[in-house]
Scaffold this motif. Structure first.
Motif, PDB file in Angstrom:
ATOM      1  N   ASP A 109      -9.976  12.029  -4.803  1.00 48.67           N
ATOM      2  CA  ASP A 109      -9.567  11.947  -3.292  1.00 48.67           C
ATOM      3  C   ASP A 109      -8.252  12.762  -3.013  1.00 48.67           C
ATOM      4  O   ASP A 109      -7.489  12.381  -2.100  1.00 48.67           O
ATOM      5  CB  ASP A 109      -9.305  10.619  -2.934  1.00 48.67           C
ATOM      6  N   GLY A 110      -8.005  13.657  -3.867  1.00 44.05           N
ATOM      7  CA  GLY A 110      -7.142  14.676  -3.551  1.00 44.05           C
ATOM      8  C   GLY A 110      -5.696  14.273  -3.859  1.00 44.05           C
ATOM      9  O   GLY A 110      -5.371  13.448  -4.702  1.00 44.05           O
ATOM     10  N   ALA A 111      -4.966  14.764  -3.120  1.00 39.93           N
ATOM     11  CA  ALA A 111      -3.308  14.554  -3.351  1.00 39.93           C
ATOM     12  C   ALA A 111      -2.979  13.089  -3.033  1.00 39.93           C
ATOM     13  O   ALA A 111      -3.703  12.417  -2.262  1.00 39.93           O
ATOM     14  CB  ALA A 111      -2.485  15.477  -2.431  1.00 39.93           C
ATOM     15  N   GLY A 112      -1.954  12.502  -3.768  1.00 40.37           N
ATOM     16  CA  GLY A 112      -1.634  11.076  -3.488  1.00 40.37           C
ATOM     17  C   GLY A 112      -0.512  11.029  -4.606  1.00 40.37           C
ATOM     18  O   GLY A 112      -0.230  11.374  -5.370  1.00 40.37           O
ATOM     19  N   LEU A 113      -0.179   9.625  -4.241  1.00 36.73           N
ATOM     20  CA  LEU A 113       1.234   9.156  -5.226  1.00 36.73           C
ATOM     21  C   LEU A 113       0.550   7.728  -5.625  1.00 36.73           C
ATOM     22  O   LEU A 113      -0.070   7.026  -4.796  1.00 36.73           O
ATOM     23  CB  LEU A 113       2.414   8.837  -4.406  1.00 36.73           C
ATOM     24  N   VAL A 114       0.927   7.323  -6.868  1.00 33.41           N
ATOM     25  CA  VAL A 114       0.632   6.161  -7.374  1.00 33.41           C
ATOM     26  C   VAL A 114       1.990   5.327  -7.868  1.00 33.41           C
ATOM     27  O   VAL A 114       2.575   5.990  -8.829  1.00 33.41           O
ATOM     28  CB  VAL A 114      -0.453   6.082  -8.450  1.00 33.41           C
ATOM     29  N   LEU A 115       2.307   4.469  -7.246  1.00 35.49           N
ATOM     30  CA  LEU A 115       3.507   3.687  -7.661  1.00 35.49           C
ATOM     31  C   LEU A 115       3.281   2.300  -8.270  1.00 35.49           C
ATOM     32  O   LEU A 115       2.293   1.646  -7.911  1.00 35.49           O
ATOM     33  CB  LEU A 115       4.644   3.474  -6.304  1.00 35.49           C
ATOM     34  N   HIS A 116       3.956   1.965  -9.387  1.00 30.18           N
ATOM     35  CA  HIS A 116       3.916   0.919 -10.179  1.00 30.18           C
ATOM     36  C   HIS A 116       4.974  -0.103 -10.261  1.00 30.18           C
ATOM     37  O   HIS A 116       5.877   0.563 -10.861  1.00 30.18           O
ATOM     38  CB  HIS A 116       3.109   1.066 -11.365  1.00 30.18           C
ATOM     39  N   THR A 117       5.224  -1.218  -9.876  1.00 24.52           N
ATOM     40  CA  THR A 117       6.335  -2.145 -10.012  1.00 24.52           C
ATOM     41  C   THR A 117       6.095  -3.191 -11.017  1.00 24.52           C
ATOM     42  O   THR A 117       5.063  -3.751 -10.794  1.00 24.52           O
ATOM     43  CB  THR A 117       6.853  -2.329  -8.462  1.00 24.52           C
ATOM     44  N   ALA A 118       6.992  -3.313 -12.056  1.00 22.56           N
ATOM     45  CA  ALA A 118       6.475  -4.461 -12.917  1.00 22.56           C
ATOM     46  C   ALA A 118       7.870  -5.049 -12.850  1.00 22.56           C
ATOM     47  O   ALA A 118       8.773  -4.342 -13.825  1.00 22.56           O
ATOM     48  CB  ALA A 118       5.981  -4.348 -13.987  1.00 22.56           C
ATOM     49  N   GLY A 119       8.511  -6.078 -12.348  1.00 22.16           N
ATOM     50  CA  GLY A 119       9.749  -6.750 -12.556  1.00 22.16           C
ATOM     51  C   GLY A 119      10.862  -5.615 -12.078  1.00 22.16           C
ATOM     52  O   GLY A 119      10.666  -4.801 -10.786  1.00 22.16           O
ATOM     53  N   PRO A 120      11.946  -5.135 -12.936  1.00 24.50           N
ATOM     54  CA  PRO A 120      12.918  -4.182 -12.321  1.00 24.50           C
ATOM     55  C   PRO A 120      12.406  -2.646 -12.759  1.00 24.50           C
ATOM     56  O   PRO A 120      13.380  -1.779 -12.425  1.00 24.50           O
ATOM     57  CB  PRO A 120      14.179  -4.469 -13.230  1.00 24.50           C
ATOM     58  N   ALA A 121      11.173  -2.690 -13.226  1.00 20.63           N
ATOM     59  CA  ALA A 121      10.795  -1.340 -13.780  1.00 20.63           C
ATOM     60  C   ALA A 121       9.942  -0.548 -12.615  1.00 20.63           C
ATOM     61  O   ALA A 121       9.009  -1.309 -11.741  1.00 20.63           O
ATOM     62  CB  ALA A 121       9.998  -1.411 -15.138  1.00 20.63           C
ATOM     63  N   MET A 123       7.518   2.939 -11.928  1.00 16.72           N
ATOM     64  CA  MET A 123       7.167   4.213 -12.527  1.00 16.72           C
ATOM     65  C   MET A 123       6.147   4.813 -11.523  1.00 16.72           C
ATOM     66  O   MET A 123       5.490   4.051 -10.705  1.00 16.72           O
ATOM     67  CB  MET A 123       6.508   4.128 -13.945  1.00 16.72           C
ATOM     68  N   GLY A 124       5.949   6.226 -11.352  1.00 15.86           N
ATOM     69  CA  GLY A 124       4.993   6.646 -10.454  1.00 15.86           C
ATOM     70  C   GLY A 124       4.531   7.945 -11.031  1.00 15.86           C
ATOM     71  O   GLY A 124       4.841   8.380 -11.838  1.00 15.86           O
ATOM     72  N   VAL A 125       3.367   8.532 -10.417  1.00 16.88           N
ATOM     73  CA  VAL A 125       2.514   9.498 -10.611  1.00 16.88           C
ATOM     74  C   VAL A 125       2.042  10.315  -9.462  1.00 16.88           C
ATOM     75  O   VAL A 125       1.771   9.797  -8.579  1.00 16.88           O
ATOM     76  CB  VAL A 125       1.142   9.316 -11.283  1.00 16.88           C
ATOM     77  N   ALA A 126       2.403  11.521  -9.583  1.00 18.73           N
ATOM     78  CA  ALA A 126       2.036  12.449  -8.202  1.00 18.73           C
ATOM     79  C   ALA A 126       0.703  13.510  -8.486  1.00 18.73           C
ATOM     80  O   ALA A 126       0.996  14.104  -9.591  1.00 18.73           O
ATOM     81  CB  ALA A 126       3.277  13.309  -7.705  1.00 18.73           C
ATOM     82  N   TRP A 127      -0.133  13.321  -7.540  1.00 15.28           N
ATOM     83  CA  TRP A 127      -1.091  14.523  -7.819  1.00 15.28           C
ATOM     84  C   TRP A 127      -1.139  15.248  -6.498  1.00 15.28           C
ATOM     85  O   TRP A 127      -1.028  14.982  -5.325  1.00 15.28           O
ATOM     86  CB  TRP A 127      -2.524  13.656  -7.676  1.00 15.28           C
ATOM     87  N   ASP A 128      -1.382  16.466  -6.882  1.00 14.71           N
ATOM     88  CA  ASP A 128      -1.355  17.627  -5.853  1.00 14.71           C
ATOM     89  C   ASP A 128      -2.832  17.902  -5.100  1.00 14.71           C
ATOM     90  O   ASP A 128      -3.028  18.821  -4.129  1.00 14.71           O
ATOM     91  CB  ASP A 128      -0.552  19.062  -6.340  1.00 14.71           C
ATOM     92  N   GLY A 129      -3.803  17.567  -5.771  1.00 15.36           N
ATOM     93  CA  GLY A 129      -4.993  17.607  -5.356  1.00 15.36           C
ATOM     94  C   GLY A 129      -5.506  18.946  -5.809  1.00 15.36           C
ATOM     95  O   GLY A 129      -6.965  19.038  -5.419  1.00 15.36           O
ATOM     96  N   ARG A 130      -5.135  19.845  -6.372  1.00 15.10           N
ATOM     97  CA  ARG A 130      -5.625  20.839  -7.007  1.00 15.10           C
ATOM     98  C   ARG A 130      -5.758  20.890  -8.556  1.00 15.10           C
ATOM     99  O   ARG A 130      -6.812  21.537  -8.914  1.00 15.10           O
ATOM    100  CB  ARG A 130      -4.490  21.997  -6.611  1.00 15.10           C
ATOM    101  N   SER A 131      -4.977  20.161  -9.244  1.00 14.67           N
ATOM    102  CA  SER A 131      -4.950  20.183 -10.928  1.00 14.67           C
ATOM    103  C   SER A 131      -5.568  18.822 -11.351  1.00 14.67           C
ATOM    104  O   SER A 131      -5.406  17.801 -10.559  1.00 14.67           O
ATOM    105  CB  SER A 131      -3.583  20.143 -11.246  1.00 14.67           C
ATOM    106  N   PRO A 132      -6.356  19.111 -12.272  1.00 14.95           N
ATOM    107  CA  PRO A 132      -6.686  17.794 -12.989  1.00 14.95           C
ATOM    108  C   PRO A 132      -5.934  16.682 -13.558  1.00 14.95           C
ATOM    109  O   PRO A 132      -6.236  15.592 -13.791  1.00 14.95           O
ATOM    110  CB  PRO A 132      -7.913  18.373 -13.925  1.00 14.95           C
ATOM    111  N   LEU A 133      -4.631  17.319 -13.723  1.00 17.11           N
ATOM    112  CA  LEU A 133      -3.633  16.498 -14.462  1.00 17.11           C
ATOM    113  C   LEU A 133      -2.500  16.311 -13.233  1.00 17.11           C
ATOM    114  O   LEU A 133      -2.385  16.950 -12.243  1.00 17.11           O
ATOM    115  CB  LEU A 133      -2.994  17.003 -15.688  1.00 17.11           C
ATOM    116  N   PRO A 134      -1.570  15.239 -13.346  1.00 17.62           N
ATOM    117  CA  PRO A 134      -0.625  14.972 -12.370  1.00 17.62           C
ATOM    118  C   PRO A 134       0.323  15.993 -12.386  1.00 17.62           C
ATOM    119  O   PRO A 134       0.497  16.677 -13.383  1.00 17.62           O
ATOM    120  CB  PRO A 134       0.106  13.637 -12.990  1.00 17.62           C
ATOM    121  N   SER A 135       0.924  16.354 -11.065  1.00 18.20           N
ATOM    122  CA  SER A 135       1.919  17.363 -10.886  1.00 18.20           C
ATOM    123  C   SER A 135       3.323  16.955 -11.195  1.00 18.20           C
ATOM    124  O   SER A 135       4.257  17.709 -11.529  1.00 18.20           O
ATOM    125  CB  SER A 135       2.055  17.604  -9.771  1.00 18.20           C
ATOM    126  N   ARG A 136       3.692  15.497 -11.209  1.00 19.93           N
ATOM    127  CA  ARG A 136       4.800  14.945 -11.547  1.00 19.93           C
ATOM    128  C   ARG A 136       4.515  13.488 -11.919  1.00 19.93           C
ATOM    129  O   ARG A 136       3.919  12.765 -11.585  1.00 19.93           O
ATOM    130  CB  ARG A 136       5.867  14.952 -10.280  1.00 19.93           C
TER     131      ARG A 136
END
Length: 379
Positions: A109-121, A123-136
Motif C-alpha cells: 500500500d505504498g509509503a507508511g510508518l509502522v510503530l510498535h510499543t511494548a512497555g517502555p520500548a 521501535m518503528g519502520v518507515a516505507w517510502d513506497g518506492r523501495s522494496p525495503l524500509p527507508s528508515r
C-alpha cells in the motif's frame, strides 16, 4: 537509519519456535544497493566494513536481501553491547534476530510508518513506497511507556526527509513467533500478522558469529549423515532379523540371507568414508585468511613513536611489518609487549638500521591458528 545508542535493553528477549528476538535499539541499520549478479552476502559484508567504525570481527551483524535483489538491509551491533549473560542463550536458538525484523513484512500500500510499543520500548519502520525495503528503521527505550506526544515525536523523526505525511500504523503488545505448516517463521502482534519469512531468508539475518553459524551448519550436516547411517543400520538390522527368521523357517535359505547382509557392509563403509571426507572439507573451509584482524592486534600494543610503513603476510598466520621510530628503545619494549600475548606463537625483530635519527626495523609475528579461528576473532 541508525538506531539510537542506548544501553538499556529494548525488551526481554522473545524466544519461540526456535527464534530469539534481541533488543532492536542495540543495532545500526542501513539500506545499501546491490550490484546485479554479484554475491549479495559479500556485498553486504563489504558495505558494513565501510559503514561501521569497528572491524566485522567485533560486531554481531546480519542482512536481509530484497526480493528483487536490488537492495539489502544491513544491521550490526558492537559485541560489547551484549553481556555474556545475554548471549548465553543464543547457542540454543535456531535463529537470533533483531526485534525489528518482525515489522519488515512486505507492504503493498505504498509509503507508511509502522510503530510498535511494548512497555517502555518503541521501535518503528518507515516505507517510502518506492523501495522494496524500509527507508528508515529506529528504536529507543526508556523507563516508562511512551506517551502519545512521545510517539508522535518518534514518528516525526522516523519520517524525517519524507515529502508528505505518511499513514501511521500503531501496534501494541509483545511479538508472537510461530511456524506455519511449510516451516516459515510467522511474526504477529495482537493477533495480526506483521511478517512471514522462510528460514533460508532469515539465515542471513542471524546476527551471531559467522564462524559459529558455519560450525552449527557443519554439525547439522554431520548429524544428518549420522541419522541416515543410523537408519541404514536399523534397516539392515531389521532385514537381517527378518532373514534370520526366514532362514529358521526355510532352512536352506539361511546361507543366502547371511551373504545378503554381508553385502551391505561395503555400502556402510562408503557412507562412513564420505562422512569423514565431508568433515575434513568443512574443517579446511573454516580456515580463513584474517590479515586485518592480525594487523589490528599488533597495532593495539604499538607505542606512539613507532610508525608502520608497509605490511606483508606469509601464509595464513604470519604478518611482517616494516616500521620506523625516532626512539630506538621503543623497539625492544614493543617486542616484549607482543611476546606477552598468548595468541602469538613467535615474535621476531630484525634488520634494525639507524639513519638520520630514525631507527627502521622489520617485525615478524606468527599467530597461533586457534587464536584466529576462535569466536569473535582476536580479543
Amino acid at each position: 537509519m541508525n538506531a539510537p545508542d542506548s544501553s538499556p535493553a529494548l525488551a526481554e528477549p522473545v524466544a519461540a519456535a526456535g527464534v530469539l528476538l534481541v533488543p532492536a535499539d542495540r543495532f545500526f541499520v542501513q539500506t545499501v544497493p546491490l550490484a546485479p549478479g554479484a554475491d549479495a552476502g559479500a556485498q553486504a559484508a563489504l558495505a558494513l566494513e565501510e559503514l561501521a567504525p569497528f572491524p566485522l570481527a567485533q560486531l554481531y551483524h546480519g542482512h536481509l536481501v530484497a526480493p528483487d535483489r536490488s537492495q539489502a538491509l544491513v544491521f550490526a551491533a558492537y559485541r560489547r553491547r551484549f553481556s555474556a549473560a545475554e548471549t548465553a542463550a543464543w547457542t540454543a536458538a535456531e535463529l537470533v534476530l533483531p526485534a525489528f525484523v518482525a515489522l519488515l513484512g512486505p507492504r503493498g500500500d505504498g509509503a507508511g510508518l509502522v510503530l510498535h510499543t511494548a512497555g517502555p520500548a518503541l521501535m518503528g519502520v518507515a516505507w517510502d513506497g518506492r523501495s522494496p525495503l524500509p527507508s528508515r528503521v529506529l528504536a529507543q527505550t526508556g523507563t516508562e511507556p511512551p506517551t502519545a506526544e512521545q510517539r508522535a515525536a518518534f514518528a516525526a523523526e522516523l519520517q524525517a526527509g519524507g515529502r508528505a505525511a505518511a499513514p501511521v500504523q500503531e501496534l501494541d503488545g509483545p511479538i508472537a513467533v510461530e511456524r506455519d505448516p511449510a516451516g516459515r517463521v510467522v511474526f504477529a502482534i495482537a493477533g495480526a500478522e506483521t511478517a512471514r519469512f522462510s528460514p533460508t531468508t532469515l539465515a542471513t539475518a542471524d546476527v551471531r558469529d559467522k564462524e559459529f553459524l558455519e560450525e552449527q551448519r557443519r554439525v547439522g550436516r554431520r548429524d544428518l549423515w549420522l541419522w541416515r547411517g543410523l537408519l541404514a543400520a536399523a534397516v539392515a538390522a531389521g532385514l537381517a532379523a527378518a532373514l534370520d527368521l526366514g532362514a529358521a523357517a526355510l532352512g536352506g535359505w539361511s546361507g543366502r540371507i547371511r551373504r545378503a547382509v554381508a553385502a551391505d557392509a561395503p555400502q556402510v563403509q562408503r557412507v562412513e568414508t564420505a562422512q569423514t571426507l565431508a568433515a575434513r572439507l568443512e574443517d579446511i573451509s573454516r580456515r580463513q585468511f584474517r590479515p586485518l584482524e592480525m594487523l589490528a592486534l599488533v597495532s593495539e600494543r604499538r607505542p606512539r613513536s613507532i610508525q608502520f610503513l608497509r605490511t606483508t603476510t606469509q601464509g595464513l598466520y604470519t604478518l611482517e611489518v616494516e616500521a620506523q621510530t625516532p626512539n630506538a628503545t621503543d623497539v625492544g619494549g614493543y617486542e616484549v609487549a607482543l611476546r606477552g600475548l598468548n595468541m602469538l606463537e613467535r615474535v621476531e625483530t630484525r634488520d634494525l638500521r639507524t639513519r638520520d635519527g630514525l631507527t627502521s626495523f622489520v617485525l615478524a609475528v606468527t599467530f597461533k591458528p586457534a587464536a584466529l579461528q576462535a569466536e569473535g576473532g582476536p580479543p
